[in-house]
Design a protein around this motif. Structure first.
Motif, PDB file in Angstrom:
ATOM      1  N   ALA A 229       0.832  -1.207   0.000  1.00  0.00           N
ATOM      2  CA  ALA A 229       0.000   0.000   0.000  1.00  0.00           C
ATOM      3  C   ALA A 229       0.865   1.256   0.000  1.00  0.00           C
ATOM      4  O   ALA A 229       0.591   2.213  -0.729  1.00  0.00           O
ATOM      5  N   TYR A 230       1.927   1.265   0.804  1.00  0.00           N
ATOM      6  CA  TYR A 230       2.822   2.426   0.836  1.00  0.00           C
ATOM      7  C   TYR A 230       3.559   2.595  -0.494  1.00  0.00           C
ATOM      8  O   TYR A 230       3.733   3.715  -0.976  1.00  0.00           O
ATOM      9  N   ALA A 231       3.970   1.494  -1.101  1.00  0.00           N
ATOM     10  CA  ALA A 231       4.662   1.575  -2.397  1.00  0.00           C
ATOM     11  C   ALA A 231       3.720   2.129  -3.464  1.00  0.00           C
ATOM     12  O   ALA A 231       4.123   2.965  -4.280  1.00  0.00           O
ATOM     13  N   THR A 232       2.465   1.689  -3.457  1.00  0.00           N
ATOM     14  CA  THR A 232       1.483   2.211  -4.416  1.00  0.00           C
ATOM     15  C   THR A 232       1.266   3.700  -4.196  1.00  0.00           C
ATOM     16  O   THR A 232       1.216   4.476  -5.149  1.00  0.00           O
ATOM     17  N   TYR A 233       1.140   4.111  -2.941  1.00  0.00           N
ATOM     18  CA  TYR A 233       0.979   5.532  -2.619  1.00  0.00           C
ATOM     19  C   TYR A 233       2.183   6.346  -3.079  1.00  0.00           C
ATOM     20  O   TYR A 233       2.037   7.431  -3.633  1.00  0.00           O
ATOM     21  N   SER A 234       3.382   5.825  -2.874  1.00  0.00           N
ATOM     22  CA  SER A 234       4.601   6.541  -3.249  1.00  0.00           C
ATOM     23  C   SER A 234       4.727   6.709  -4.755  1.00  0.00           C
ATOM     24  O   SER A 234       5.177   7.745  -5.239  1.00  0.00           O
TER      25      SER A 234
END
Length: 81
Positions: free
Chosen positions: A16-21
């Protein structure tokens, strides 16, 4: 089995954090501007969309339509001043 469940709790937040980044946060369609050869009152006329306005956590973004179409949502990153 227990190890697989533990991995899910670790992998999902990282994904989820990688997608957000990479992509930012999702914004939903709010309004659009279109051109219709059949007039604006004909509900069955083919509409060619010119631009789409998406609203979400980072505010409103107006972007040109892609191939005359607007999607339901699009990802945006915050605008840095």
């Amino acid at each position: 089995m227990r190890f697989a469940i533990l991995c899910i709790w670790i992998v999902l937040p990282i994904a989820a954090y990688a997608t957000y980044s990479v992509y930012g946060l999702p914004h939903m369609i709010w309004s659009y501007r279109y051109q219709s050869p059949g007039g604006t009152r004909d509900p069955l006329a083919h509409r060619y969309y010119l631009d789409c306005t998406f609203t979400g956590p980072y505010g409103a973004f107006t972007v040109p339509a892609e191939n005359g179409r607007c999607g339901w949502f699009q990802f945006f990153k915050p605008v840095s001043a």
